[in-house]
Design a protein around this motif. Sequence first.
Motif, mmCIF file in Angstrom:
data_model
loop_
_atom_site.group_PDB
_atom_site.id
_atom_site.type_symbol
_atom_site.label_atom_id
_atom_site.label_comp_id
_atom_site.label_asym_id
_atom_site.label_seq_id
_atom_site.Cartn_x
_atom_site.Cartn_y
_atom_site.Cartn_z
ATOM 1 N N PRO A 40 0.827 -1.214 0.000
ATOM 2 C CA PRO A 40 0.000 0.000 0.000
ATOM 3 C C PRO A 40 0.857 1.258 0.000
ATOM 4 O O PRO A 40 1.792 1.394 0.796
ATOM 5 N N GLY A 41 0.542 2.160 -0.916
ATOM 6 C CA GLY A 41 1.246 3.424 -0.991
ATOM 7 C C GLY A 41 2.620 3.373 -1.610
ATOM 8 O O GLY A 41 3.344 4.371 -1.607
ATOM 9 N N ALA A 91 2.106 -7.520 0.813
ATOM 10 C CA ALA A 91 1.876 -6.845 -0.461
ATOM 11 C C ALA A 91 0.921 -7.680 -1.300
ATOM 12 O O ALA A 91 0.636 -8.841 -0.974
ATOM 13 N N VAL A 92 0.471 -7.092 -2.395
ATOM 14 C CA VAL A 92 -0.191 -7.864 -3.443
ATOM 15 C C VAL A 92 0.904 -8.341 -4.392
ATOM 16 O O VAL A 92 1.721 -7.535 -4.851
ATOM 17 N N THR A 120 -2.322 -11.569 -5.985
ATOM 18 C CA THR A 120 -2.800 -12.292 -4.818
ATOM 19 C C THR A 120 -2.197 -11.637 -3.571
ATOM 20 O O THR A 120 -1.013 -11.318 -3.538
ATOM 21 N N GLN A 121 -3.039 -11.433 -2.570
ATOM 22 C CA GLN A 121 -2.624 -10.710 -1.370
ATOM 23 C C GLN A 121 -1.880 -11.628 -0.411
ATOM 24 O O GLN A 121 -2.368 -12.725 -0.084
ATOM 25 N N VAL A 122 -0.736 -11.170 0.044
ATOM 26 C CA VAL A 122 -0.006 -11.847 1.114
ATOM 27 C C VAL A 122 0.113 -10.875 2.274
ATOM 28 O O VAL A 122 0.621 -9.761 2.103
ATOM 29 N N THR A 123 -0.371 -11.274 3.427
ATOM 30 C CA THR A 123 -0.304 -10.450 4.622
ATOM 31 C C THR A 123 0.471 -11.205 5.691
ATOM 32 O O THR A 123 0.088 -12.325 6.060
#
Length: 126
Positions: A40-41, A91-92, A120-123
């Motif tokens: 993000p950002g 990140a995505v 694909t989102q990895v958190t």
Amino acid sequence: VQLQASGGGLVQPGGSVRLSCAASGFTLGHYAVGWFRQAPGKEREWVSCISNINDSTYYSDSVKGRFTLSRDNAQNTVYLQMNSLKPEDTAVYYCAAGRSGMIVTTMKQRRSYDFWGQGTQVTVSS
């Protein structure tokens, strides 16, 4: 012609996840494949890539030694194994396919790729 990225999710720091990039409508083994990520950002940044000529793999300094990229041509899929994950890996993640025979400096550039997966989102969080 489609690339499908999958395998993301929520993982604890120090954990592992394997991302897949599956191709349909074309033979992924004929293409160089890159992975990029966007937090993000932040700008989308190069993470890793694999040549289709000799399957040589390359990694950014931030993931070297923790991530491993591989191909399974029978499955028409490329895998990104991500170990020892850190919160800053959140990140995505996007996979992309580009023309055959690129040198590594070219493979690191987003503009070198013709086809992109949806991300694909990895958190990474406790």
